[in-house]
Design a protein around this motif. Structure first.
Motif, PDB file in Angstrom:
ATOM      1  N   GLN A   9       3.226 -13.217   5.137  1.00 31.76           N
ATOM      2  CA  GLN A   9       4.729 -12.926   4.914  1.00 31.76           C
ATOM      3  C   GLN A   9       4.770 -11.274   4.910  1.00 31.76           C
ATOM      4  O   GLN A   9       3.989 -10.642   4.278  1.00 31.76           O
ATOM      5  N   ASN A  10       5.694 -10.804   5.292  1.00 28.62           N
ATOM      6  CA  ASN A  10       6.086  -9.509   5.286  1.00 28.62           C
ATOM      7  C   ASN A  10       6.862  -9.215   4.096  1.00 28.62           C
ATOM      8  O   ASN A  10       7.633  -9.937   3.765  1.00 28.62           O
ATOM      9  N   TRP A  11       6.312  -8.281   3.148  1.00 27.60           N
ATOM     10  CA  TRP A  11       6.860  -7.931   2.002  1.00 27.60           C
ATOM     11  C   TRP A  11       7.316  -6.614   1.922  1.00 27.60           C
ATOM     12  O   TRP A  11       6.683  -5.647   2.413  1.00 27.60           O
ATOM     13  N   SER A  12       8.232  -6.210   0.983  1.00 31.76           N
ATOM     14  CA  SER A  12       8.814  -4.667   0.933  1.00 31.76           C
ATOM     15  C   SER A  12       9.478  -4.683  -0.246  1.00 31.76           C
ATOM     16  O   SER A  12      10.141  -5.768  -0.906  1.00 31.76           O
ATOM     17  N   ILE A  13       9.479  -3.452  -0.854  1.00 37.53           N
ATOM     18  CA  ILE A  13      10.456  -2.930  -2.041  1.00 37.53           C
ATOM     19  C   ILE A  13      10.747  -1.606  -1.521  1.00 37.53           C
ATOM     20  O   ILE A  13      10.225  -0.684  -1.277  1.00 37.53           O
ATOM     21  N   ASP A  14      12.496  -1.489  -1.609  1.00 37.33           N
ATOM     22  CA  ASP A  14      12.974  -0.175  -1.081  1.00 37.33           C
ATOM     23  C   ASP A  14      12.430   0.822  -2.089  1.00 37.33           C
ATOM     24  O   ASP A  14      12.298   0.718  -3.418  1.00 37.33           O
ATOM     25  N   GLU A  15      12.162   2.121  -1.227  1.00 35.92           N
ATOM     26  CA  GLU A  15      11.457   3.280  -1.971  1.00 35.92           C
ATOM     27  C   GLU A  15      12.225   3.745  -3.116  1.00 35.92           C
ATOM     28  O   GLU A  15      11.888   4.321  -4.218  1.00 35.92           O
ATOM     29  N   ARG A  16      13.660   3.400  -3.160  1.00 31.46           N
ATOM     30  CA  ARG A  16      14.796   3.930  -4.329  1.00 31.46           C
ATOM     31  C   ARG A  16      14.259   3.029  -5.426  1.00 31.46           C
ATOM     32  O   ARG A  16      14.596   3.569  -6.560  1.00 31.46           O
ATOM     33  N   GLU A  17      13.643   1.963  -5.515  1.00 34.83           N
ATOM     34  CA  GLU A  17      13.305   0.933  -6.542  1.00 34.83           C
ATOM     35  C   GLU A  17      12.145   1.817  -7.250  1.00 34.83           C
ATOM     36  O   GLU A  17      12.264   2.017  -8.525  1.00 34.83           O
ATOM     37  N   TYR A  18      11.257   1.904  -6.458  1.00 42.56           N
ATOM     38  CA  TYR A  18      10.096   2.893  -7.040  1.00 42.56           C
ATOM     39  C   TYR A  18      10.497   4.076  -7.541  1.00 42.56           C
ATOM     40  O   TYR A  18       9.931   4.494  -8.862  1.00 42.56           O
ATOM     41  N   ALA A  19      11.250   4.837  -7.141  1.00 40.47           N
ATOM     42  CA  ALA A  19      11.707   6.037  -7.602  1.00 40.47           C
ATOM     43  C   ALA A  19      12.629   5.997  -8.728  1.00 40.47           C
ATOM     44  O   ALA A  19      12.307   6.843  -9.842  1.00 40.47           O
ATOM     45  N   ARG A  20      13.188   4.835  -8.986  1.00 37.70           N
ATOM     46  CA  ARG A  20      14.012   4.838 -10.299  1.00 37.70           C
ATOM     47  C   ARG A  20      13.024   4.648 -11.461  1.00 37.70           C
ATOM     48  O   ARG A  20      13.412   5.267 -12.520  1.00 37.70           O
ATOM     49  N   HIS A  21      11.971   3.851 -11.417  1.00 45.34           N
ATOM     50  CA  HIS A  21      10.944   3.750 -12.375  1.00 45.34           C
ATOM     51  C   HIS A  21      10.168   5.125 -12.525  1.00 45.34           C
ATOM     52  O   HIS A  21       9.854   5.518 -13.839  1.00 45.34           O
ATOM     53  N   GLU A  22       9.877   5.699 -11.325  1.00 45.89           N
ATOM     54  CA  GLU A  22       9.156   6.944 -11.711  1.00 45.89           C
ATOM     55  C   GLU A  22       9.982   7.988 -12.589  1.00 45.89           C
ATOM     56  O   GLU A  22       9.347   8.823 -13.231  1.00 45.89           O
ATOM     57  N   SER A  23      11.111   8.066 -12.236  1.00 44.83           N
ATOM     58  CA  SER A  23      11.980   8.919 -13.006  1.00 44.83           C
ATOM     59  C   SER A  23      12.107   8.523 -14.469  1.00 44.83           C
ATOM     60  O   SER A  23      12.294   9.603 -15.198  1.00 44.83           O
ATOM     61  N   ARG A  24      11.937   7.324 -14.604  1.00 47.06           N
ATOM     62  CA  ARG A  24      12.181   6.879 -15.985  1.00 47.06           C
ATOM     63  C   ARG A  24      10.821   6.946 -17.032  1.00 47.06           C
ATOM     64  O   ARG A  24      11.037   7.272 -17.993  1.00 47.06           O
ATOM     65  N   GLY A  26       7.725   8.319 -15.555  1.00 44.45           N
ATOM     66  CA  GLY A  26       6.921   9.062 -14.970  1.00 44.45           C
ATOM     67  C   GLY A  26       5.591   8.663 -14.339  1.00 44.45           C
ATOM     68  O   GLY A  26       4.724   9.540 -13.828  1.00 44.45           O
ATOM     69  N   ARG A  27       5.775   7.331 -13.885  1.00 45.72           N
ATOM     70  CA  ARG A  27       5.006   6.708 -13.021  1.00 45.72           C
ATOM     71  C   ARG A  27       5.354   5.568 -12.323  1.00 45.72           C
ATOM     72  O   ARG A  27       6.456   4.940 -12.800  1.00 45.72           O
ATOM     73  N   ARG A  28       4.826   5.319 -11.289  1.00 45.32           N
ATOM     74  CA  ARG A  28       5.259   4.028 -10.403  1.00 45.32           C
ATOM     75  C   ARG A  28       5.077   2.560 -11.164  1.00 45.32           C
ATOM     76  O   ARG A  28       6.095   1.970 -11.079  1.00 45.32           O
ATOM     77  N   PHE A  29       4.129   2.562 -11.449  1.00 42.28           N
ATOM     78  CA  PHE A  29       3.607   1.326 -12.343  1.00 42.28           C
ATOM     79  C   PHE A  29       3.586   1.189 -13.705  1.00 42.28           C
ATOM     80  O   PHE A  29       2.886   2.314 -14.213  1.00 42.28           O
TER      81      PHE A  29
END
Length: 222
Positions: A9-24, A26-29
């Protein structure tokens, strides 16, 4: 292509979703380190009933097996969760209708636990085996899984299995509510459509746990 042929299956998460957590934070995960001794691979509803329901079920089997083998070798826990078999509930009959409710109530199959699990999966007798009588494997009182994981001091769960947007998502949500660190395996769950799967991945990433592919998680296990 038939439903019995493996298909990734092709999967994806929009980059802006990663950016939201990174801004909150300080890291992606949220969870950058896995301790195998406190980690369980939770494999949901990988039973014969679903094997031919769509092309993606068989496609996730190699990823589940890779995670199971690596985590097991590292000293972690592998848990196979099967649907409990019994008469349909009044709620299910009212919601699905008698015929479909009866079909779902029997989806766990017959025979021994090994016979009920899809045969291409690398299961072992000393793994954790559990049944669930609800969509979620962590809903209180509806599965033996939480008690079994508590006995092993598990605090982190890697969610895989079928169906992404129903039982896997429900399991991840309730695990997070109970305080588990949740890592949802992006290419380790199956759904009928990529759109349904990706909607779940977005929800999990935003509110309940990390979403990572198999290859990344394997590098996090010693």
């Amino acid at each position: 292509m038939t439903g019995s042929e493996p298909k990734p299956q092709n999967w994806s998460i929009d980059e802006r979703e990663y950016a939201r957590h990174e801004s909150r934070r300080g890291r992606r995960f949220a969870y950058e380190v896995l301790d195998p001794a406190h980690t369980a691979l939770v494999v949901v509803d990988m039973v014969r009933f679903f094997a031919d329901a769509g092309p993606h079920f068989r496609g996730i089997v190699p990823n589940i097996n890779a995670l199971a083998g690596t985590l097991r070798t590292a000293g972690g826990t592998v848990a196979w969760v099967l649907p409990e078999v019994g008469p349909p509930s009044e709620w299910a009959i009212g919601f699905y209708g008698l015929a479909v409710a009866t079909m779902y109530a029997a989806s766990g199959g017959t025979g021994s636990r090994d016979e009920r699990l899809f045969p291409e999966l690398d299961a072992r007798a000393d793994d954790v085996w559990a049944e669930k009588s609800a969509a979620s494997a962590f809903f209180p009182g509806r599965s033996t899984l939480p008690a079994s994981l508590a006995e092993r001091n598990v605090d982190t769960v890697l969610i895989t299995g079928n169906v992404t947007s129903v039982c896997c998502e429900s399991t991840a949500r309730d695990a997070a509510t109970l305080g588990y660190r949740v890592v949802f395996i992006a290419d380790g769950t199956a759904d009928v459509r990529d759109s349904a799967r990706n909607a779940t991945l977005r929800t999990i990433h935003r509110s309940f746990g990390d979403v990572r592919p198999t290859a990344e998680v394997l590098t996090m296990l010693p």
